[in-house]
Motif scaffolding. Sequence first.
Motif, PDB file in Angstrom:
ATOM      1  N   GLY A 168      29.933  39.068  -0.559  1.00  0.00           N
ATOM      2  CA  GLY A 168      29.492  39.194  -1.950  1.00  0.00           C
ATOM      3  C   GLY A 168      30.665  39.329  -2.904  1.00  0.00           C
ATOM      4  N   LEU A 169      31.696  40.047  -2.482  1.00  0.00           N
ATOM      5  CA  LEU A 169      32.909  40.161  -3.304  1.00  0.00           C
ATOM      6  C   LEU A 169      33.574  38.795  -3.461  1.00  0.00           C
ATOM      7  CD1 LEU A 169      34.521  43.412  -1.797  1.00  0.00           C
ATOM      8  CD2 LEU A 169      33.076  43.237  -3.820  1.00  0.00           C
ATOM      9  N   MET A 170      33.624  38.049  -2.364  1.00  0.00           N
ATOM     10  CA  MET A 170      34.230  36.727  -2.414  1.00  0.00           C
ATOM     11  C   MET A 170      33.409  35.788  -3.308  1.00  0.00           C
ATOM     12  SD  MET A 170      35.204  34.211   0.782  1.00  0.00           S
ATOM     13  CE  MET A 170      33.487  33.857   1.165  1.00  0.00           C
ATOM     14  N   PHE A 171      32.094  35.895  -3.224  1.00  0.00           N
ATOM     15  CA  PHE A 171      31.228  35.043  -4.042  1.00  0.00           C
ATOM     16  C   PHE A 171      31.447  35.305  -5.530  1.00  0.00           C
ATOM     17  CE2 PHE A 171      27.114  34.379  -6.223  1.00  0.00           C
ATOM     18  CZ  PHE A 171      27.001  33.003  -6.034  1.00  0.00           C
ATOM     19  N   ALA A 172      31.733  36.559  -5.877  1.00  0.00           N
ATOM     20  CA  ALA A 172      32.013  36.874  -7.282  1.00  0.00           C
ATOM     21  C   ALA A 172      33.213  36.074  -7.771  1.00  0.00           C
ATOM     22  CB  ALA A 172      32.271  38.378  -7.443  1.00  0.00           C
ATOM     23  N   GLY A 173      34.224  35.917  -6.914  1.00  0.00           N
ATOM     24  CA  GLY A 173      35.391  35.127  -7.285  1.00  0.00           C
ATOM     25  C   GLY A 173      35.080  33.644  -7.431  1.00  0.00           C
ATOM     26  N   ILE A 174      34.262  33.117  -6.509  1.00  0.00           N
ATOM     27  CA  ILE A 174      33.868  31.712  -6.594  1.00  0.00           C
ATOM     28  C   ILE A 174      33.088  31.452  -7.874  1.00  0.00           C
ATOM     29  CG2 ILE A 174      32.468  29.898  -5.520  1.00  0.00           C
ATOM     30  CD1 ILE A 174      33.055  31.220  -2.823  1.00  0.00           C
ATOM     31  N   ALA A 175      32.123  32.352  -8.154  1.00  0.00           N
ATOM     32  CA  ALA A 175      31.324  32.203  -9.373  1.00  0.00           C
ATOM     33  C   ALA A 175      32.211  32.283 -10.605  1.00  0.00           C
ATOM     34  CB  ALA A 175      30.235  33.285  -9.415  1.00  0.00           C
ATOM     35  N   GLY A 176      33.161  33.220 -10.594  1.00  0.00           N
ATOM     36  CA  GLY A 176      34.067  33.360 -11.733  1.00  0.00           C
ATOM     37  C   GLY A 176      34.911  32.113 -11.949  1.00  0.00           C
ATOM     38  N   TYR A 177      35.395  31.542 -10.852  1.00  0.00           N
ATOM     39  CA  TYR A 177      36.259  30.359 -10.940  1.00  0.00           C
ATOM     40  C   TYR A 177      35.541  29.174 -11.584  1.00  0.00           C
ATOM     41  CZ  TYR A 177      39.391  26.588  -9.467  1.00  0.00           C
ATOM     42  OH  TYR A 177      40.231  25.504  -9.451  1.00  0.00           O
ATOM     43  N   PHE A 178      34.282  28.956 -11.215  1.00  0.00           N
ATOM     44  CA  PHE A 178      33.558  27.788 -11.707  1.00  0.00           C
ATOM     45  C   PHE A 178      32.788  28.046 -13.003  1.00  0.00           C
ATOM     46  CE2 PHE A 178      34.024  26.626  -7.199  1.00  0.00           C
ATOM     47  CZ  PHE A 178      34.577  25.359  -7.345  1.00  0.00           C
ATOM     48  N   LEU A 179      32.312  29.290 -13.192  1.00  0.00           N
ATOM     49  CA  LEU A 179      31.435  29.550 -14.332  1.00  0.00           C
ATOM     50  C   LEU A 179      32.172  29.945 -15.598  1.00  0.00           C
ATOM     51  CD1 LEU A 179      28.463  31.455 -12.617  1.00  0.00           C
ATOM     52  CD2 LEU A 179      28.582  29.052 -13.266  1.00  0.00           C
ATOM     53  N   VAL A 180      33.169  30.846 -15.467  1.00  0.00           N
ATOM     54  CA  VAL A 180      33.819  31.379 -16.678  1.00  0.00           C
ATOM     55  C   VAL A 180      34.455  30.281 -17.547  1.00  0.00           C
ATOM     56  CG1 VAL A 180      35.638  32.894 -17.550  1.00  0.00           C
ATOM     57  CG2 VAL A 180      34.141  33.683 -15.713  1.00  0.00           C
ATOM     58  N   PRO A 181      35.253  29.362 -16.974  1.00  0.00           N
ATOM     59  CA  PRO A 181      35.866  28.344 -17.843  1.00  0.00           C
ATOM     60  C   PRO A 181      34.846  27.405 -18.488  1.00  0.00           C
ATOM     61  CG  PRO A 181      36.999  28.490 -15.728  1.00  0.00           C
ATOM     62  CD  PRO A 181      35.727  29.258 -15.587  1.00  0.00           C
ATOM     63  N   ASN A 182      33.714  27.179 -17.820  1.00  0.00           N
ATOM     64  CA  ASN A 182      32.739  26.200 -18.307  1.00  0.00           C
ATOM     65  C   ASN A 182      31.591  26.801 -19.108  1.00  0.00           C
ATOM     66  OD1 ASN A 182      33.969  23.845 -16.991  1.00  0.00           O
ATOM     67  ND2 ASN A 182      33.359  24.830 -15.086  1.00  0.00           N
ATOM     68  N   PHE A 183      31.173  28.011 -18.738  1.00  0.00           N
ATOM     69  CA  PHE A 183      29.980  28.593 -19.366  1.00  0.00           C
ATOM     70  C   PHE A 183      30.224  29.970 -19.973  1.00  0.00           C
ATOM     71  CE2 PHE A 183      28.610  25.824 -15.852  1.00  0.00           C
ATOM     72  CZ  PHE A 183      27.847  24.903 -16.561  1.00  0.00           C
ATOM     73  N   GLY A 184      31.427  30.528 -19.796  1.00  0.00           N
ATOM     74  CA  GLY A 184      31.722  31.842 -20.356  1.00  0.00           C
ATOM     75  C   GLY A 184      31.378  32.970 -19.406  1.00  0.00           C
ATOM     76  N   TRP A 185      31.853  34.156 -19.746  1.00  0.00           N
ATOM     77  CA  TRP A 185      31.694  35.310 -18.856  1.00  0.00           C
ATOM     78  C   TRP A 185      30.247  35.744 -18.666  1.00  0.00           C
ATOM     79  CZ3 TRP A 185      29.461  39.682 -20.905  1.00  0.00           C
ATOM     80  CH2 TRP A 185      29.464  39.810 -22.302  1.00  0.00           C
ATOM     81  N   LYS A 186      29.369  35.480 -19.629  1.00  0.00           N
ATOM     82  CA  LYS A 186      27.976  35.922 -19.498  1.00  0.00           C
ATOM     83  C   LYS A 186      27.253  35.242 -18.347  1.00  0.00           C
ATOM     84  CE  LYS A 186      27.255  37.419 -24.270  1.00  0.00           C
ATOM     85  NZ  LYS A 186      26.405  37.341 -25.474  1.00  0.00           N
ATOM     86  N   ALA A 187      27.700  34.036 -17.993  1.00  0.00           N
ATOM     87  CA  ALA A 187      27.067  33.327 -16.879  1.00  0.00           C
ATOM     88  C   ALA A 187      27.166  34.128 -15.581  1.00  0.00           C
ATOM     89  CB  ALA A 187      27.717  31.955 -16.704  1.00  0.00           C
TER      90      ALA A 187
END
Length: 459
Positions: A168-187
């Motif tokens: 789950g910790l690792m998944f947070a990093g994957i989600a952050g890598y793909f979502l933050v630059p494209n959809f922002g931190w709220k995603a």
Amino acid sequence: MTTSYAGEPTAVANAKIVGRLERIPVTRRLLMIRVIIGSATFFDAYTVLVIAFAMPALVTEWGLSPGQVGLILSAGYVGQIFGAVGFGWLAERIGRMPTLLITIILFVSMDIACLFAWNGASMMVFRFFQGVGTGGEVPIASAYINEFIGAKKRGRFFLLYELIFPIGLMFAGIAGYFLVPNFGWKALFIVGLVPAILLIPLRFMMPESPRWLASKGKIARADKIVSMLEREAVREGKPLPEPVERPIDARATARSDWRELFRGIYLRRTLMIWGLWLCAYMINNGMVTWLPTLYKTQFGVGTQDAIFLGWITSAVGVLASVVCALTIDRVGRKRWYTWAFLLAVVPLVTLFFLGATSAIQVTIFATATYAILQTVTFSLYLYSAELYPTRLRAVGTGFGSAWLRAGSSLGPVIVGFIVAGVGIQYVFLTFAAVAVLGAITIGKLGIETKGQVLEELSP
């Protein structure tokens, strides 16, 4: 296979329930329990770390100082202290399953609130209350899983469940890598709403812990659940040997009293496990929550690359956790933890002498430290649950993991102030000293628990 216990003393009936429970093989239902509870724990872990991968974007958007970043990162862990203690107490009173439902509802509702945070202060408040929920879920889930499994299978079965936490910790990093630059931190927080759907199977498909029921004198309900597990084992063609009935101390069915944590054999265990939680998590969560921000602010790495480097650390931690899960039953808890703390000192001291002058340097040695200590952090719930009897297991694990939260909240604050004051390399020297303290704690106070029945370990 229902058995009549009418007229028998509660302690005798409890011993028979435990004997039957110890012989039950790993059935499809037990695997389902591990998957459903593991899913909740997966998103608990995701929720804990997601703020670290949202933080590089928030630093820019809200103009946060290093001190403010440290306080926001710590807020959730401070909330977890209250959740671990309060919900641990509640689980001893009303049961494991009702309390788990409450914790999940709380951390999902606060995840929604984080979507509407407008500055650092509001995010800090929402993360605090979210931490109350997440802090309660994991120790109760750990007690619950432990109470279904026999001594010979407990370490491997439990740690394969607990492995979901570093994933789950690792998944947070994957989600952050793909979502933050494209959809922002709220995603990132929108993804955290998924656990809401787990409330349905938790409410209607999961049995209460038979060990907890038996310890409360609710023998008929405990017998019904154990009988169901026995019938399922027979239908699946699994071996079901004759139960070995072991005498159970009369205190096993006594009323839960948290003060017992500080009496008799439990005082030494309590102080020991508190020290382990504090040391291991002060280092690991102090580093992993700060790394993406450090890469960006100290070394000028772009947001997406900073998140990716942080993800590498989490991913290597998962690999180390797999090795631990498959081998700790052979090595033993005490020996494993002692060597892990001592080995973690090496990359930390190396990083200090090298000066932590580049992002790659920090990535290599901080990741090595994190991976070594991740084998401790992710398995401490197993060890904690083995140290206490059923009447104290949830509250003892909750009190212990409160020091996880204390270490996790203290770690990011220490990093923030050291970086702003004397420089990043001194962070790693400080953490090396903490690792030495952890090794001394387990070496002097620890006991070995592998392969022993819970009721024999803790009367």
